[in-house]
Motif scaffolding. Structure first.
Motif, PDB file in Angstrom:
ATOM      1  N   SER A  68     -37.157  24.517  20.549  1.00 51.61           N
ATOM      2  CA  SER A  68     -37.045  23.816  21.838  1.00 51.61           C
ATOM      3  C   SER A  68     -37.457  22.369  21.560  1.00 51.61           C
ATOM      4  CB  SER A  68     -37.940  24.470  22.898  1.00 51.61           C
ATOM      5  OG  SER A  68     -39.273  24.629  22.440  1.00 51.61           O
ATOM      6  N   SER A  91     -24.263  29.638  31.764  1.00 50.40           N
ATOM      7  CA  SER A  91     -25.422  29.854  30.879  1.00 50.40           C
ATOM      8  C   SER A  91     -25.341  31.223  30.223  1.00 50.40           C
ATOM      9  CB  SER A  91     -26.722  29.765  31.662  1.00 50.40           C
ATOM     10  OG  SER A  91     -26.821  28.541  32.323  1.00 50.40           O
ATOM     11  N   GLU A 151     -33.594  30.779  32.709  1.00 45.71           N
ATOM     12  CA  GLU A 151     -34.859  31.204  32.129  1.00 45.71           C
ATOM     13  C   GLU A 151     -34.721  32.615  31.562  1.00 45.71           C
ATOM     14  OE1 GLU A 151     -35.717  27.919  32.230  1.00 45.71           O
ATOM     15  OE2 GLU A 151     -37.714  28.245  33.004  1.00 45.71           O
ATOM     16  N   VAL A 152     -35.700  33.468  31.670  1.00 44.05           N
ATOM     17  CA  VAL A 152     -35.532  34.780  31.044  1.00 44.05           C
ATOM     18  C   VAL A 152     -34.794  35.727  31.985  1.00 44.05           C
ATOM     19  CG1 VAL A 152     -37.507  34.587  29.518  1.00 44.05           C
ATOM     20  CG2 VAL A 152     -37.816  35.547  31.796  1.00 44.05           C
ATOM     21  N   TYR A 190     -43.262  34.856  30.005  1.00 40.93           N
ATOM     22  CA  TYR A 190     -42.610  33.744  30.699  1.00 40.93           C
ATOM     23  C   TYR A 190     -43.343  33.353  31.976  1.00 40.93           C
ATOM     24  CZ  TYR A 190     -39.591  30.916  33.497  1.00 40.93           C
ATOM     25  OH  TYR A 190     -39.126  29.890  34.287  1.00 40.93           O
ATOM     26  N   TRP A 209     -38.115  33.941  20.694  1.00 43.01           N
ATOM     27  CA  TRP A 209     -37.263  35.079  20.347  1.00 43.01           C
ATOM     28  C   TRP A 209     -36.583  34.876  18.997  1.00 43.01           C
ATOM     29  CZ3 TRP A 209     -35.642  35.695  26.038  1.00 43.01           C
ATOM     30  CH2 TRP A 209     -36.224  36.855  26.570  1.00 43.01           C
ATOM     31  N   SER A 210     -36.179  33.630  18.715  1.00 43.27           N
ATOM     32  CA  SER A 210     -35.446  33.375  17.470  1.00 43.27           C
ATOM     33  C   SER A 210     -36.407  33.121  16.299  1.00 43.27           C
ATOM     34  CB  SER A 210     -34.501  32.186  17.642  1.00 43.27           C
ATOM     35  OG  SER A 210     -35.230  30.990  17.794  1.00 43.27           O
ATOM     36  N   PHE A 213     -31.667  39.108  27.563  1.00 44.05           N
ATOM     37  CA  PHE A 213     -32.847  39.657  26.904  1.00 44.05           C
ATOM     38  C   PHE A 213     -32.573  41.034  26.320  1.00 44.05           C
ATOM     39  CE2 PHE A 213     -36.858  42.148  27.364  1.00 44.05           C
ATOM     40  CZ  PHE A 213     -37.443  41.659  26.218  1.00 44.05           C
ATOM     41  N   LEU A 272     -36.493  30.907  23.957  1.00 43.97           N
ATOM     42  CA  LEU A 272     -35.519  31.155  22.889  1.00 43.97           C
ATOM     43  C   LEU A 272     -36.091  30.762  21.522  1.00 43.97           C
ATOM     44  CD1 LEU A 272     -32.787  32.229  22.143  1.00 43.97           C
ATOM     45  CD2 LEU A 272     -31.768  30.031  22.755  1.00 43.97           C
ATOM     46  N   ILE A 307     -32.157  24.017  24.145  1.00 46.07           N
ATOM     47  CA  ILE A 307     -32.891  25.268  23.954  1.00 46.07           C
ATOM     48  C   ILE A 307     -34.290  25.170  24.570  1.00 46.07           C
ATOM     49  CG2 ILE A 307     -33.925  26.718  22.124  1.00 46.07           C
ATOM     50  CD1 ILE A 307     -30.864  26.652  22.133  1.00 46.07           C
ATOM     51  N   LEU A 321     -34.646  29.687  28.387  1.00 49.18           N
ATOM     52  CA  LEU A 321     -33.654  29.949  27.345  1.00 49.18           C
ATOM     53  C   LEU A 321     -32.786  28.730  27.070  1.00 49.18           C
ATOM     54  CD1 LEU A 321     -32.434  33.546  28.284  1.00 49.18           C
ATOM     55  CD2 LEU A 321     -33.877  32.894  26.366  1.00 49.18           C
ATOM     56  N   MET A 380     -25.248  31.949  26.347  1.00 51.40           N
ATOM     57  CA  MET A 380     -26.237  32.844  25.726  1.00 51.40           C
ATOM     58  C   MET A 380     -25.567  33.977  24.945  1.00 51.40           C
ATOM     59  SD  MET A 380     -29.213  31.763  25.742  1.00 51.40           S
ATOM     60  CE  MET A 380     -29.818  33.236  24.910  1.00 51.40           C
TER      61      MET A 380
END
Ligand code: HRG
Ligand code: AKG
Ligand code: FE2
Length: 357
Positions: free
Chosen positions: A267, A156, A288-289, A344, A260-261, A295, A257, A253, A217, A160
């Motif tokens: 998602s 992951s 996750e975060v 989160y 953030w994006s 991050f 995320l 996703i 994420l 990422m």
């Protein structure tokens, strides 16, 4: 925002896996090719298959076999590791105990979370404090799952890194080893076949898991061979099947995320319907975060953020870290923040509080 995709792309990520720790990776045409494919898949579907991921095929199979063995046990045996609020929502839940949008899901599962010591994530983390409840039968269940979790965590993190580059990072911003220390969730899931859903065949009984998005994420789905049950919703509302493809994971996703994006990546809604007469197993790993990576790597992209002065893990716990659209993504999406701040730990807690009967 997802598009009207009709199928889910397959990405061979082996160049990224091989070179993601190499400082010269952004000059590598093979890595750049993977980054481009990740960007396209995340924009168009929020879902993709990964192959060339490096996790041994034998382990992926063993994980499904041991899962099937556990769910084959008598109900009383499975109940020995029953989940409750008192166990930090860790452990076994019977068929119909998990609820999605108010409707019981036709699956049973063991939920596991990264183990956290009391106080580690402050008041927000309290809800999932506790130790995982592993079955004693099959005896090697825990050892196998823990080995698998560590592989999934590494994979992951690599994915990422690719996604962070896809969002517009440059080489320097990703220098240095900020070892991943993400919170994670593992769901070991079993979906009964159609003929044995309590002898009933009401349509709602066929929903193994109702339409939902994942919370963090990225998710890595290790699904049963030979049964097509996972479905992903495209922009016009059609459900597109994600059939099992040997040697791949389905990767998707999560909500953090998306924020953030700034919605560059969504998602995507998905659900599970096992219409086959066979019992279906699936093991989903949720990355996750992370307080450190990705991050910090992502936040160091924001103008004015010096990647060398980001706070350390101990200064900023991830559970209550505010997640909000990154400036770099905001600029690429019309300059307006589409989402406010999310936390989160709050997001997870609100799900846990409504996910069980
Ligand atoms: N940790 C994750 N992402 N779990 C996914 C479970 C989705 C079903 C759940 N009842 C829900 O409504 O969210
Ligand atoms: O069973 C599957 O294929 C996916 C399960 C899933 O979406 C989840 O647990 O979040
Ligand atoms: Fe999911």
């Amino acid at each position: 925002m997802a598009t009207d995709f009709k199928s889910i792309p397959i990405i061979d990520i082996s160049p990224l896996v091989a070179k993601c720790d190499d400082p010269k990776r952004v000059q590598d045409p093979d890595v750049l090719e993977v980054v481009g494919q990740l960007d396209q898949a995340c924009r168009e579907a929020g879902f993709f298959y990964v192959k060339g991921h490096g996790i041994p095929d034998s382990l992926i199979k063993d994980i499904k076999n041991v899962t099937r063995k556990f769910f084959d046990l008598p109900y009383e045996e499975k109940l020995k590791i029953k989940l409750s609020a008192a166990t930090g929502y860790r452990g076994y839940q019977r068929i119909g105990e998990n609820i999605t949008k108010g409707i019981p899901d036709m699956h049973e599962a063991i939920d596991c979370y990264r183990e956290i010591t009391p106080g580690m994530y402050g008041a927000l983390g309290k809800i999932i404090e506790g130790v995982n409840q592993w079955p004693h039968d099959p005896p090697y269940f825990k050892v196998l799952m823990e080995e698998y979790i560590s592989f999934c965590r590494d994979l992951s993190r690599k994915i990422m890194r690719g996604i962070a580059l896809a969002l517009g990072g440059s080489a320097d911003e990703f220098e240095g080893e900020r070892a991943g220390d993400a919170f994670w969730v593992l769901r070991v899931i079993g979906y009964p076949g159609v003929s044995n859903t309590n002898g009933q065949n009401a349509p709602e009984n066929d929903i193994g898991c109702g339409a939902h998005t994942d919370y963090g994420l990225v998710t890595l789905v290790n699904q049963d061979d030979g049964i097509t049950a996972l479905q992903v919703r495209n922009l016009s509302g059609e459900w597109i099947s994600a059939p099992p493809i040997p040697g791949t994971f389905v990767c998707n996703i999560g909500d953090m995320l998306k924020i953030w994006s700034n919605g560059m990546y969504d998602s995507t809604l998905h659900r599970v319907i096992n219409n086959s007469p066979k019992y279906r197993v699936c093991v989903a790993y949720f990355y996750e975060v992370s307080p450190t990576y990705p991050f910090y790597a992502l936040s160091s992209l924001a103008p004015g953020n010096d990647p060398h002065t980001v706070p350390s893990l101990h200064e900023q716990p991830n559970f209550d870290a505010a997640v909000e659209p990154l400036d770099i993504c905001k600029e690429k999406t019309g300059g307006i923040k589409k989402f406010g701040k999310a936390v989160y730990g709050e997001h997870l807690a609100s799900k846990l509080e409504t996910n069980f009967v």
